[in-house]
Design a protein around this motif. Structure first.
Motif, PDB file in Angstrom:
ATOM      1  N   GLU A  34      17.326 -44.735   0.506  1.00 47.52           N
ATOM      2  CA  GLU A  34      16.297 -44.433   1.512  1.00 47.52           C
ATOM      3  C   GLU A  34      15.273 -43.443   0.979  1.00 47.52           C
ATOM      4  O   GLU A  34      14.065 -43.620   1.163  1.00 47.52           O
ATOM      5  N   ARG A  35      15.745 -42.402   0.284  1.00 47.72           N
ATOM      6  CA  ARG A  35      14.815 -41.402  -0.257  1.00 47.72           C
ATOM      7  C   ARG A  35      13.953 -42.002  -1.357  1.00 47.72           C
ATOM      8  O   ARG A  35      12.740 -41.758  -1.426  1.00 47.72           O
ATOM      9  N   ALA A  38      11.345 -44.372   0.186  1.00 45.11           N
ATOM     10  CA  ALA A  38      10.289 -43.629   0.885  1.00 45.11           C
ATOM     11  C   ALA A  38       9.263 -43.082  -0.096  1.00 45.11           C
ATOM     12  O   ALA A  38       8.053 -43.199   0.124  1.00 45.11           O
ATOM     13  N   GLU A  42       5.391 -44.370  -0.205  1.00 46.87           N
ATOM     14  CA  GLU A  42       4.348 -43.365   0.022  1.00 46.87           C
ATOM     15  C   GLU A  42       3.329 -43.367  -1.110  1.00 46.87           C
ATOM     16  O   GLU A  42       2.125 -43.225  -0.879  1.00 46.87           O
ATOM     17  N   PRO A  48       2.609 -40.663   4.456  1.00 48.59           N
ATOM     18  CA  PRO A  48       4.049 -40.407   4.609  1.00 48.59           C
ATOM     19  C   PRO A  48       4.744 -41.518   5.396  1.00 48.59           C
ATOM     20  O   PRO A  48       4.199 -42.045   6.375  1.00 48.59           O
ATOM     21  N   SER A  50       8.905 -43.046   6.713  1.00 51.62           N
ATOM     22  CA  SER A  50      10.348 -42.857   6.815  1.00 51.62           C
ATOM     23  C   SER A  50      11.016 -44.202   6.590  1.00 51.62           C
ATOM     24  O   SER A  50      10.494 -45.244   7.003  1.00 51.62           O
ATOM     25  N   SER A  52      14.763 -46.328   6.871  1.00 52.45           N
ATOM     26  CA  SER A  52      16.124 -46.342   7.395  1.00 52.45           C
ATOM     27  C   SER A  52      16.768 -47.685   7.097  1.00 52.45           C
ATOM     28  O   SER A  52      16.140 -48.740   7.239  1.00 52.45           O
ATOM     29  N   VAL A  71      10.717 -49.524   7.620  1.00 51.15           N
ATOM     30  CA  VAL A  71       9.784 -48.507   7.109  1.00 51.15           C
ATOM     31  C   VAL A  71       8.788 -48.193   8.223  1.00 51.15           C
ATOM     32  O   VAL A  71       8.157 -49.100   8.770  1.00 51.15           O
ATOM     33  N   ARG A  72       8.649 -46.914   8.549  1.00 52.93           N
ATOM     34  CA  ARG A  72       7.734 -46.494   9.609  1.00 52.93           C
ATOM     35  C   ARG A  72       6.712 -45.492   9.074  1.00 52.93           C
ATOM     36  O   ARG A  72       7.052 -44.663   8.231  1.00 52.93           O
ATOM     37  N   LYS A  74       3.439 -43.018  10.712  1.00 54.95           N
ATOM     38  CA  LYS A  74       2.717 -42.597  11.910  1.00 54.95           C
ATOM     39  C   LYS A  74       1.277 -43.084  11.893  1.00 54.95           C
ATOM     40  O   LYS A  74       0.690 -43.366  12.942  1.00 54.95           O
ATOM     41  N   ARG A  87       4.847 -50.271  11.445  1.00 51.98           N
ATOM     42  CA  ARG A  87       6.254 -50.489  11.108  1.00 51.98           C
ATOM     43  C   ARG A  87       6.406 -51.782  10.325  1.00 51.98           C
ATOM     44  O   ARG A  87       5.816 -52.806  10.674  1.00 51.98           O
TER      45      ARG A  87
END
Length: 224
Positions: A34-35, A38, A42, A48, A50, A52, A71-72, A74, A87
């Protein structure tokens, strides 16, 4: 007979060890993947995100099956059009266990779905410079999105439009009524792509206060 029994017992013991190691790789490797994903996404999108992994402990975990990866972001911007709450959902995701060990992780997926929201304020911010280029007083532009249509008002000018997808990654505003001057200024399709990972737009729905844009893509590989 005793030798056969011992061989079977040894085989069962080895299978249990493999299962335990697989579960450990899943528990420890999921946050790691996940990290990594991300950071990689990015870098590509410049915003940015997130990540999951919504998978459960099952026999497929031993093979590196991760199920669904979401992947989300904002905010997500393409060609000046800023979406909110974007998303992307990758389905049928698989990762090689050896990749987890080496750190060179690639996620293979069977399909990807995309969804993003376009607010009234974002549409105003996008259209103002375009209308100004056509010599229209865009500083007074106001946009109201309702069920099935958007209404644009600019001083004494106003036009009601609906939206539809054109081609792979364009949105066209289709006039329903109102000022022909404003309608002609909005005639050109609005380009949203190309979208990441081969996603093509599939629909746009106008609801009160915002528009929901959806897209779909086929199988591919996601660098984590």
């Amino acid at each position: 007979m005793l030798i056969l029994f011992r061989l079977v017992r040894l085989l069962v013991f080895l299978v249990l060890i493999v299962c335990v190691l697989g579960l450990m790789a899943f528990v420890l490797g999921r946050p790691f993947v996940e990290r990594l994903a991300a950071r990689s996404i990015e870098d590509r999108l410049g915003t940015p995100v997130s990540v999951s992994i919504a998978t459960s402990i099952s026999p497929g975990v031993m093979r590196g099956d991760l199920g669904k990866v979401t992947v989300r972001a904002k905010q997500f911007e393409r060609d000046g059009l800023r979406l909110a709450g974007a998303r992307a959902v990758y389905r049928g995701v698989n990762v090689e266990i050896s990749d987890l060990i080496s750190g060179d992780v690639r996620l293979h997926y069977s399909s990807v779905g995309f969804q993003g929201s376009l607010t009234e304020a974002a549409l105003v911010a996008y259209l103002r410079p375009l209308l100004a280029e056509r010599g229209l007083p865009s500083k007074k532009l106001r946009v109201t999105i309702d069920k099935g249509r958007a209404t644009l008002r600019m001083g004494t000018l106003h036009v009601a439009v609906r939206a539809r997808i054109l081609g792979v990654s364009s949105i066209k505003l289709v006039p329903l009524s109102g000022s022909q001057t404003l309608a002609r200024a909005l005639a050109a399709p609005r380009q949203l792509g190309p979208l990441p990972d081969g996603v093509h737009l599939t629909g746009i729905v106008l609801r009160t206060g915002r528009a929901t844009i959806t897209g779909q893509g086929v199988s591919g590989r996601l660098k984590a």
